[in-house]
Enzyme design. Structure first.
Site, PDB file in Angstrom:
ATOM      1  N   HIS A   1       0.820  -1.281  -0.153  1.00  0.00           N
ATOM      2  CA  HIS A   1      -0.032   0.037  -0.122  1.00  0.00           C
ATOM      3  C   HIS A   1       1.002   1.117   0.174  1.00  0.00           C
ATOM      4  O   HIS A   1       1.291   1.864   1.151  1.00  0.00           O
ATOM      5  CB  HIS A   1      -0.951   0.027   1.375  1.00  0.00           C
ATOM      6  CG  HIS A   1      -1.965   0.802   1.287  1.00  0.00           C
ATOM      7  ND1 HIS A   1      -3.274   0.767   1.916  1.00  0.00           N
ATOM      8  CD2 HIS A   1      -1.813   2.270   0.495  1.00  0.00           C
ATOM      9  CE1 HIS A   1      -3.996   2.017   1.543  1.00  0.00           C
ATOM     10  NE2 HIS A   1      -3.324   2.844   1.094  1.00  0.00           N
TER      11      HIS A   1
ATOM     12  N   HIS B   1      -7.831  -5.906   7.264  1.00  0.00           N
ATOM     13  CA  HIS B   1      -7.735  -4.616   8.364  1.00  0.00           C
ATOM     14  C   HIS B   1      -7.828  -5.264   9.717  1.00  0.00           C
ATOM     15  O   HIS B   1      -9.125  -5.677  10.214  1.00  0.00           O
ATOM     16  CB  HIS B   1      -8.416  -3.445   8.076  1.00  0.00           C
ATOM     17  CG  HIS B   1      -7.874  -2.317   8.781  1.00  0.00           C
ATOM     18  ND1 HIS B   1      -6.967  -1.364   8.063  1.00  0.00           N
ATOM     19  CD2 HIS B   1      -7.766  -1.744   9.937  1.00  0.00           C
ATOM     20  CE1 HIS B   1      -6.331  -0.327   8.763  1.00  0.00           C
ATOM     21  NE2 HIS B   1      -6.859  -0.634   9.867  1.00  0.00           N
TER      22      HIS B   1
ATOM     23  N   GLU C   1      -2.569  -1.680  -3.174  1.00  0.00           N
ATOM     24  CA  GLU C   1      -3.638  -0.991  -2.577  1.00  0.00           C
ATOM     25  C   GLU C   1      -3.264   0.725  -2.572  1.00  0.00           C
ATOM     26  O   GLU C   1      -2.117   1.075  -2.386  1.00  0.00           O
ATOM     27  CB  GLU C   1      -3.882  -1.209  -1.228  1.00  0.00           C
ATOM     28  CG  GLU C   1      -4.282  -2.722  -0.818  1.00  0.00           C
ATOM     29  CD  GLU C   1      -4.430  -3.098   0.552  1.00  0.00           C
ATOM     30  OE1 GLU C   1      -5.058  -4.070   0.739  1.00  0.00           O
ATOM     31  OE2 GLU C   1      -3.902  -2.246   1.617  1.00  0.00           O
TER      32      GLU C   1
END
Length: 237
Positions: free
Chosen positions: A43, A190, A70
């Protein structure tokens, strides 16, 4: 079996804290795949405080499983993804100064914008996943964007489950059922961990992939990364 994609952001954070190349991000990515993980997730953020844009480029020759990038689809991010052509891009509505991801897309308000972005990635044969909260209206909105998958934002589940509230899984189960009915694949991520992944997996129908980084790396400090990767794989069977 649900696929495990290991987010290696925290490895980059550790490397960047001292400069140099220790730990070696590319070696970790190669080893994690050798240990059995079916994907690598990164990410990159605009300030490159952990994953650098060059890391994304360098990883392209190392990742032979699924490569998932991401991020918020700003111009620089879109250009990076189109250059790297990963297996999957996961669209996350992060603010520039966000410490970590803290909300899913409002797919209703952002339908037109997301449609445009999804279309651009599809033209380049990149699978698109949209990061969403477990809200049925947002799942329906994600379908309208043309995305292939959703990624369920699981922080609320993880927090409540840690307090003993197993009913926190209900919105996620309902969201996954609807997504499956609409023809959307279901990913999740997450704050998933060794403590909650079995319960989560058991209650999410047709869960295709989980992306786990912070907890997995933290658990590896005590248990070793090869061991932890295989512990997750066993729990995801």
């Amino acid at each position: 079996m649900t696929k495990l994609s290991v987010n290696i952001n925290k490895i980059a954070t550790l490397r960047n804290s001292r400069g140099g190349n220790v730990p070696d991000l590319l070696k970790v990515a190669a080893d994690v795949q050798r240990f059995g993980a079916q994907g690598i997730t990164i990410h990159p953020r605009p300030d490159e405080r952990h994953i650098r844009y060059q890391d994304a480029r360098d990883l392209k020759s190392v990742v032979y499983t699924e490569y998932n990038i991401e991020g918020n689809p700003m111009d620089n991010f879109i250009d990076l993804v189109l250059e790297c052509k990963p297996t999957q891009v996961t669209l996350v509505p992060d603010a520039v100064n966000a410490l970590t991801s803290n909300a899913g897309w409002d797919t209703v308000k952002n339908e037109s914008y997301l449609k445009e972005v999804v279309s651009e990635f599809h033209k380049n044969h990149i699978r698109v996943s949209v990061f969403v909260d477990p809200v049925l209206e947002m799942i329906e909105g994600a379908k309208k964007t043309g995305a292939d998958r959703i990624e369920l934002y699981t922080e609320m589940f993880a927090h409540e489950y840690g307090l003993g509230n197993e009913k926190a899984i209900v919105p996620y189960t309902n969201a996954a059922v609807l997504a499956n009915e609409l023809g959307l694949g279901v990913n999740a991520g997450h704050d998933l961990s060794l403590q909650n992944i079995t319960f989560f997996k058991k209650n999410i129908p047709d869960l295709l992939e989980v992306s786990i980084g912070h907890a997995l790396i933290a658990e590896s400090i005590y248990l070793g990364i090869e061991n932890v990767v295989n512990m997750y794989l066993n729990k995801l069977k």
